[in-house]
Design a protein around this motif. Structure first.
Motif, PDB file in Angstrom:
ATOM      1  N   GLU A 120     -43.306 -40.987 -10.763  1.00  0.00           N
ATOM      2  CA  GLU A 120     -44.652 -40.997 -11.537  1.00  0.00           C
ATOM      3  C   GLU A 120     -45.047 -39.733 -12.032  1.00  0.00           C
ATOM      4  OE1 GLU A 120     -47.444 -43.085  -9.435  1.00  0.00           O
ATOM      5  OE2 GLU A 120     -46.446 -44.915  -9.509  1.00  0.00           O
ATOM      6  N   LEU A 121     -44.734 -38.704 -11.020  1.00  0.00           N
ATOM      7  CA  LEU A 121     -45.214 -37.285 -11.442  1.00  0.00           C
ATOM      8  C   LEU A 121     -44.151 -36.720 -12.502  1.00  0.00           C
ATOM      9  CD1 LEU A 121     -45.901 -35.833  -7.880  1.00  0.00           C
ATOM     10  CD2 LEU A 121     -47.810 -36.774  -9.598  1.00  0.00           C
ATOM     11  N   ALA A 122     -43.049 -36.968 -12.176  1.00  0.00           N
ATOM     12  CA  ALA A 122     -42.074 -36.372 -13.290  1.00  0.00           C
ATOM     13  C   ALA A 122     -42.153 -36.952 -14.577  1.00  0.00           C
ATOM     14  CB  ALA A 122     -40.653 -36.985 -12.714  1.00  0.00           C
ATOM     15  N   GLY A 123     -42.754 -38.223 -14.746  1.00  0.00           N
ATOM     16  CA  GLY A 123     -43.029 -38.799 -16.102  1.00  0.00           C
ATOM     17  C   GLY A 123     -44.420 -38.227 -16.811  1.00  0.00           C
ATOM     18  N   LEU A 124     -45.409 -37.934 -15.652  1.00  0.00           N
ATOM     19  CA  LEU A 124     -46.748 -37.475 -16.241  1.00  0.00           C
ATOM     20  C   LEU A 124     -46.283 -35.772 -16.699  1.00  0.00           C
ATOM     21  CD1 LEU A 124     -49.401 -38.323 -13.740  1.00  0.00           C
ATOM     22  CD2 LEU A 124     -49.234 -39.122 -15.994  1.00  0.00           C
ATOM     23  N   LEU A 125     -45.424 -35.208 -16.095  1.00  0.00           N
ATOM     24  CA  LEU A 125     -45.139 -33.685 -16.484  1.00  0.00           C
ATOM     25  C   LEU A 125     -44.147 -33.697 -17.691  1.00  0.00           C
ATOM     26  CD1 LEU A 125     -45.620 -32.159 -13.077  1.00  0.00           C
ATOM     27  CD2 LEU A 125     -47.178 -32.348 -14.957  1.00  0.00           C
ATOM     28  N   GLY A 126     -43.175 -34.801 -17.860  1.00  0.00           N
ATOM     29  CA  GLY A 126     -42.150 -34.950 -18.742  1.00  0.00           C
ATOM     30  C   GLY A 126     -41.037 -33.798 -18.097  1.00  0.00           C
ATOM     31  N   VAL A 127     -40.536 -33.907 -17.173  1.00  0.00           N
ATOM     32  CA  VAL A 127     -39.566 -33.274 -16.234  1.00  0.00           C
ATOM     33  C   VAL A 127     -38.813 -34.100 -15.613  1.00  0.00           C
ATOM     34  CG1 VAL A 127     -41.014 -31.067 -16.233  1.00  0.00           C
ATOM     35  CG2 VAL A 127     -41.046 -32.672 -14.302  1.00  0.00           C
ATOM     36  N   SER A 128     -37.726 -33.461 -14.867  1.00  0.00           N
ATOM     37  CA  SER A 128     -37.013 -34.583 -14.088  1.00  0.00           C
ATOM     38  C   SER A 128     -37.635 -34.497 -12.652  1.00  0.00           C
ATOM     39  CB  SER A 128     -35.575 -33.693 -13.991  1.00  0.00           C
ATOM     40  OG  SER A 128     -35.616 -32.609 -13.404  1.00  0.00           O
ATOM     41  N   ARG A 129     -36.974 -35.237 -11.613  1.00  0.00           N
ATOM     42  CA  ARG A 129     -37.602 -35.172 -10.338  1.00  0.00           C
ATOM     43  C   ARG A 129     -37.395 -34.086  -9.365  1.00  0.00           C
ATOM     44  NH1 ARG A 129     -35.854 -40.943  -7.872  1.00  0.00           N
ATOM     45  NH2 ARG A 129     -37.139 -40.180  -6.223  1.00  0.00           N
ATOM     46  N   GLN A 130     -36.373 -33.425  -9.602  1.00  0.00           N
ATOM     47  CA  GLN A 130     -35.786 -32.090  -8.828  1.00  0.00           C
ATOM     48  C   GLN A 130     -36.899 -31.018  -9.049  1.00  0.00           C
ATOM     49  OE1 GLN A 130     -33.597 -31.861  -6.619  1.00  0.00           O
ATOM     50  NE2 GLN A 130     -34.322 -29.932  -6.262  1.00  0.00           N
ATOM     51  N   PRO A 131     -37.634 -30.672 -10.035  1.00  0.00           N
ATOM     52  CA  PRO A 131     -38.598 -29.633  -9.716  1.00  0.00           C
ATOM     53  C   PRO A 131     -39.843 -30.254  -9.234  1.00  0.00           C
ATOM     54  CG  PRO A 131     -38.319 -30.116 -12.384  1.00  0.00           C
ATOM     55  CD  PRO A 131     -37.047 -30.794 -11.521  1.00  0.00           C
ATOM     56  N   VAL A 132     -40.167 -31.360  -9.294  1.00  0.00           N
ATOM     57  CA  VAL A 132     -41.282 -32.147  -8.652  1.00  0.00           C
ATOM     58  C   VAL A 132     -40.867 -32.088  -7.265  1.00  0.00           C
ATOM     59  CG1 VAL A 132     -42.492 -34.114  -8.443  1.00  0.00           C
ATOM     60  CG2 VAL A 132     -41.928 -33.695 -10.722  1.00  0.00           C
ATOM     61  N   ARG A 133     -39.843 -32.394  -6.692  1.00  0.00           N
ATOM     62  CA  ARG A 133     -39.512 -32.330  -5.423  1.00  0.00           C
ATOM     63  C   ARG A 133     -39.951 -30.976  -4.746  1.00  0.00           C
ATOM     64  NH1 ARG A 133     -34.758 -34.320  -5.778  1.00  0.00           N
ATOM     65  NH2 ARG A 133     -35.458 -36.467  -5.658  1.00  0.00           N
ATOM     66  N   GLU A 134     -39.298 -29.810  -5.379  1.00  0.00           N
ATOM     67  CA  GLU A 134     -39.518 -28.636  -4.891  1.00  0.00           C
ATOM     68  C   GLU A 134     -40.961 -28.187  -4.967  1.00  0.00           C
ATOM     69  OE1 GLU A 134     -37.098 -26.432  -7.888  1.00  0.00           O
ATOM     70  OE2 GLU A 134     -35.237 -27.080  -6.966  1.00  0.00           O
ATOM     71  N   ALA A 135     -41.559 -28.718  -6.236  1.00  0.00           N
ATOM     72  CA  ALA A 135     -42.887 -28.206  -6.236  1.00  0.00           C
ATOM     73  C   ALA A 135     -43.857 -28.965  -4.821  1.00  0.00           C
ATOM     74  CB  ALA A 135     -43.521 -28.609  -7.289  1.00  0.00           C
ATOM     75  N   LEU A 136     -43.522 -30.012  -4.545  1.00  0.00           N
ATOM     76  CA  LEU A 136     -44.034 -30.853  -3.428  1.00  0.00           C
ATOM     77  C   LEU A 136     -43.699 -30.120  -2.155  1.00  0.00           C
ATOM     78  CD1 LEU A 136     -43.582 -34.598  -4.638  1.00  0.00           C
ATOM     79  CD2 LEU A 136     -45.899 -33.235  -4.588  1.00  0.00           C
ATOM     80  N   GLN A 137     -42.821 -29.612  -2.178  1.00  0.00           N
ATOM     81  CA  GLN A 137     -42.212 -28.899  -0.764  1.00  0.00           C
ATOM     82  C   GLN A 137     -43.231 -27.567  -0.820  1.00  0.00           C
ATOM     83  OE1 GLN A 137     -40.144 -29.733   2.018  1.00  0.00           O
ATOM     84  NE2 GLN A 137     -41.331 -28.297   2.756  1.00  0.00           N
ATOM     85  N   ARG A 138     -43.420 -26.817  -1.855  1.00  0.00           N
ATOM     86  CA  ARG A 138     -44.336 -25.607  -1.792  1.00  0.00           C
ATOM     87  C   ARG A 138     -45.617 -26.025  -1.626  1.00  0.00           C
ATOM     88  NH1 ARG A 138     -44.730 -21.162  -6.734  1.00  0.00           N
ATOM     89  NH2 ARG A 138     -46.286 -19.938  -5.857  1.00  0.00           N
TER      90      ARG A 138
END
Length: 247
Positions: A50-68
């Protein structure tokens, strides 16, 4: 991804990130701001797709951002469940706002010592802008201008260590302040005007005192709001909150 209904239309809350900055950094910045402004509510379950869709990106950078974000205390990662927006504990808020009060009261004292006519003019203009935002009900504008005013006072202190320390807590303070901005309302801007007057008169002790009282009022308002919210029945969490205009 397949195109769903209304293909081509942006989903509510969409905010595609700019590409020149490393993607993981842009995603981190976007998610942090969405947490601060309440688009991603406290306690909300964060779903990568869902976050990837909101931001227009793939899931990988979202996963990295959530870890940070988890490492920095904005998000809680729970094994077997996923990520949730952090819900600050009462003592956590108290500790940060106490640190803020110490930093900013000293900043106000030094600002009164070093203020120039140009500095005072900028502070007065920010008070006018912030009051206008508050009266129009623009919470995002109110919070942003409140932060600008406090940051300028810290810059006016001339102490680079105070500036650095204040920058470290600025985002967290904005996160705590956003829910209480409507509650504090006009009173907050009256206090700001009193503070600017004391700084313009070069009254160091009075400036520090007003700032200390100002931050204490914000702390009290936060706790009162949390207590009142805890007594209200829970409401369903909406997919995304539409942001008020910041213009």
């Amino acid at each position: 991804m397949s195109a769903g209904p209304g293909a081509g239309a942006e989903p509510v809350g969409a905010r595609h990130v700019k590409r020149p900055t490393p993607l993981r950094e842009s995603v981190y910045e976007a998610l942090t701001e969405m947490i601060i402004d309440g688009t991603l509510e406290r306690g909300r379950h964060l779903v990568e797709v869902e976050l990837a869709g909101l931001l227009g990106v793939s899931r990988q950078p979202v996963r990295e951002a959530l870890q940070r974000l988890n490492n920095e205390g904005w998000v809680d990662l729970r094994p077997g469940f996923g990520a949730m927006v952090h819900v600050p504990a009462e003592d956590e808020v108290d500790q940060l706002l106490a640190a803020r009060a110490a930093l900013e009261s000293e900043s106000a004292r030094l600002a009164a010592r070093h203020a120039t006519k140009d500095d005072i003019a900028k502070l007065r203009e920010l008070c006018k802008v912030g009051t206008a935002f508050q009266e129009s009900g623009d919470i995002d504008g109110t919070v942003r201008t409140n932060g600008d005013l406090h940051n300028l006072i810290t810059q006016m202190s001339g102490n680079r260590f105070l500036v650095d320390f204040a920058a470290q807590v600025d985002r967290r303070v904005r996160w705590y302040y956003t829910p209480v901005a409507p509650v504090r309302g006009a009173a907050s801007w009256r206090e700001h005007n009193r503070l600017v007057k004391a700084i313009s008169e070069g009254d160091e002790d009075k400036s520090a005192q007003i700032m200390r009282e100002h931050t204490e009022q914000t702390r009290k308002a936060y706790h009162e709001l949390q207590a009142a919210t805890a007594e209200e029945p829970a409401e369903p969490t909406s997919p995304a909150r539409r942001r008020r205009s910041t213009r």
